[in-house]
Design an enzyme around this catalytic site. Structure first.
Site, PDB file in Angstrom:
ATOM      1  N   SER A 178       0.822  -1.240   0.166  1.00 40.82           N
ATOM      2  CA  SER A 178      -0.041   0.205   0.065  1.00 40.82           C
ATOM      3  C   SER A 178       0.722   1.126   0.043  1.00 40.82           C
ATOM      4  CB  SER A 178      -0.970  -0.095   1.150  1.00 40.82           C
ATOM      5  OG  SER A 178      -0.162   0.072   2.477  1.00 40.82           O
ATOM      6  N   HIS A 206      -5.567  -3.626  -2.289  1.00 41.49           N
ATOM      7  CA  HIS A 206      -5.413  -2.653  -3.456  1.00 41.49           C
ATOM      8  C   HIS A 206      -5.306  -3.034  -4.652  1.00 41.49           C
ATOM      9  CE1 HIS A 206      -4.373   0.656  -0.596  1.00 41.49           C
ATOM     10  NE2 HIS A 206      -3.985  -0.272  -0.068  1.00 41.49           N
ATOM     11  N   LYS A 237     -12.174   0.313  -1.242  1.00 45.00           N
ATOM     12  CA  LYS A 237     -11.153   0.865  -2.192  1.00 45.00           C
ATOM     13  C   LYS A 237     -11.710   0.740  -3.515  1.00 45.00           C
ATOM     14  CE  LYS A 237      -7.229  -0.008   0.937  1.00 45.00           C
ATOM     15  NZ  LYS A 237      -7.915  -0.355   1.860  1.00 45.00           N
TER      16      LYS A 237
END
Length: 398
Positions: A178, A206, A237
């Protein structure tokens, strides 16, 4: 009684590590308004712009009108709705697994699965740059924690060799790291896990929605679908909602329903968040152009930042596959500045020019590696990226 807090807060201020909130008064995804000032947002994980998609918003509104906002109880009491179950089936299919289990946050998903599967006689082996939730989960589990150097396969194998007497060995890695934006060497990790009889888990926070031809994550990117034992991901996300999930074999999910304390003792995810995530998954399938736009922005940023010769933490040069098509890379671009105060100053200067870019400092990153963390979305335009690159060139001389 609490005078020691004053000293600790002052120490944070003196070392450039003090943190405070900025108040968001409006957000449309690409643009964000903070204290009445409109800025281009380059620090959001809303990678596909789905948090603002009309179908996602409509699904959340409909679910709220049907179920109310809060779930009212844990999943095992009265908080389990049809929407929770539909979302889990959709996530399992998206990740190519038998079943999935939704948690209230990604943090709780990592806490739940790792602590439920390991104990005092086991060892957990993690990359040095794994997310904080993984580290905290390891501590909670009481298993022996062993760390290998970032993406260093020789270091990983050395840990596997010296942990042979442990009852269970669990290798856990982020798929996209990240703060650095680089990818885990998944094929090699799986090969070592097979050689040393270890269980594997990847944190796809992610990668879900951003990596692989269909956005299905790192397994798809490397053409290794179905080979990782445990898949963790988030809904907050690229999916633009809230929550986390674990996907895997049916027996794994059944075990977690009965043993994962962060699942059992937490109020269920709001039904509206489930509906939003369901709609987001459908949009990902129906609108592949969103991921294509993200990929195009990543490629453009590779070129622009490469031309500036900035200290980007990892190589962002796009690679070509055997077919000649451009391979997608991470939407995270960290520019290492080093000094905490200078990093904060550059972030503030960008803010004054109309760009919102996060300054990341220790302990989130190692000492001496404070950085600007630029994140791209499908909603950014070519002009947005060019303007940002121009300001970076002026503010951070090569």
């Amino acid at each position: 009684m609490l005078e020691f807090i004053d000293q600790e807060l002052e120490a944070l201020k003196q070392t450039g590590l003090y943190r405070s909130f900025k108040t968001v008064t409006n957000s449309t995804g690409r643009l964000i308004e903070i204290d009445g000032k409109k800025l281009l947002n380059f620090c959001s994980n809303n990678y596909l712009g789905l948090a603002n998609h009309p179908l996602v918003i409509a699904a959340a509104n409909t679910a709220t009108s049907e179920f109310g906002f809060g779930a009212g109880a844990s999943r095992l009491i009265s908080g389990n709705t049809l929407l929770h179950e539909k979302l889990e089936k959709k996530l399992a299919a998206f990740k190519g697994r038998e079943e999935a289990l939704v948690f209230s946050t990604g943090y709780l998903a990592n806490l739940g699965v790792i602590s439920a599967l390991t104990g005092e006689n086991d060892t957990i082996i993690i990359d040095r740059l794994n997310h904080a939730s993984i580290i905290d989960a390891c501590r909670l589990s009481k298993a022996r924690l062993q760390v290998y150097k970032h993406r260093d396969l020789a270091s990983l194998e050395a840990v596997l060799k010296r942990s042979a007497k442990c009852q269970k060995r669990l290798i856990v890695t982020d798929s996209i790291f990240s703060m650095d934006g680089d990818l885990a060497p998944l094929p090699e990790i799986l090969s070592l896990a097979k050689k040393y009889d270890a269980v594997t888990m990847i944190d796809e926070a992610h990668a879900t929605g951003t990596i692989g031809p269909r956005g299905q994550g790192l397994e798809e990117y490397y053409n290794l679908k179905g080979q990782v034992d445990i898949i963790m991901g988030t809904l907050s996300k690229a999916l633009g909602s809230l929550g986390g999930f674990i996907a895997g074999e049916a027996k794994l999910i059944d075990h977690l329903r009965n043993k994962a304390r962060s699942f059992i003792y937490t109020t269920a995810l709001p039904p509206s968040a489930c509906a939003a995530a369901l709609a987001a998954l459908e949009v990902i399938e129906a609108e592949p152009e969103r991921k294509k736009r993200l990929q195009q922005n990543i490629c453009l940023a590779n070129t622009l930042l490469g031309n500036l010769r900035l200290n980007v933490a990892v190589s962002k040069e796009p690679r070509r596959s055997a077919s000649g098509s451009l391979e997608q890379q991470s939407p995270i671009f960290p520019i290492i500045i080093g000094d905490n105060e200078r990093t904060m100053r550059v972030s503030q200067q960008l803010y004054e020019r109309g760009f919102y870019v996060s300054a990341i400092r220790p302990p989130t990153v190692p000492d001496g590696e404070a950085r600007l963390r630029i994140t791209l979305t499908s909603e950014h335009t070519k002009e947005d990226l060019e303007c940002l690159a121009s300001s970076l060139q002026e503010l951070i001389p090569a």
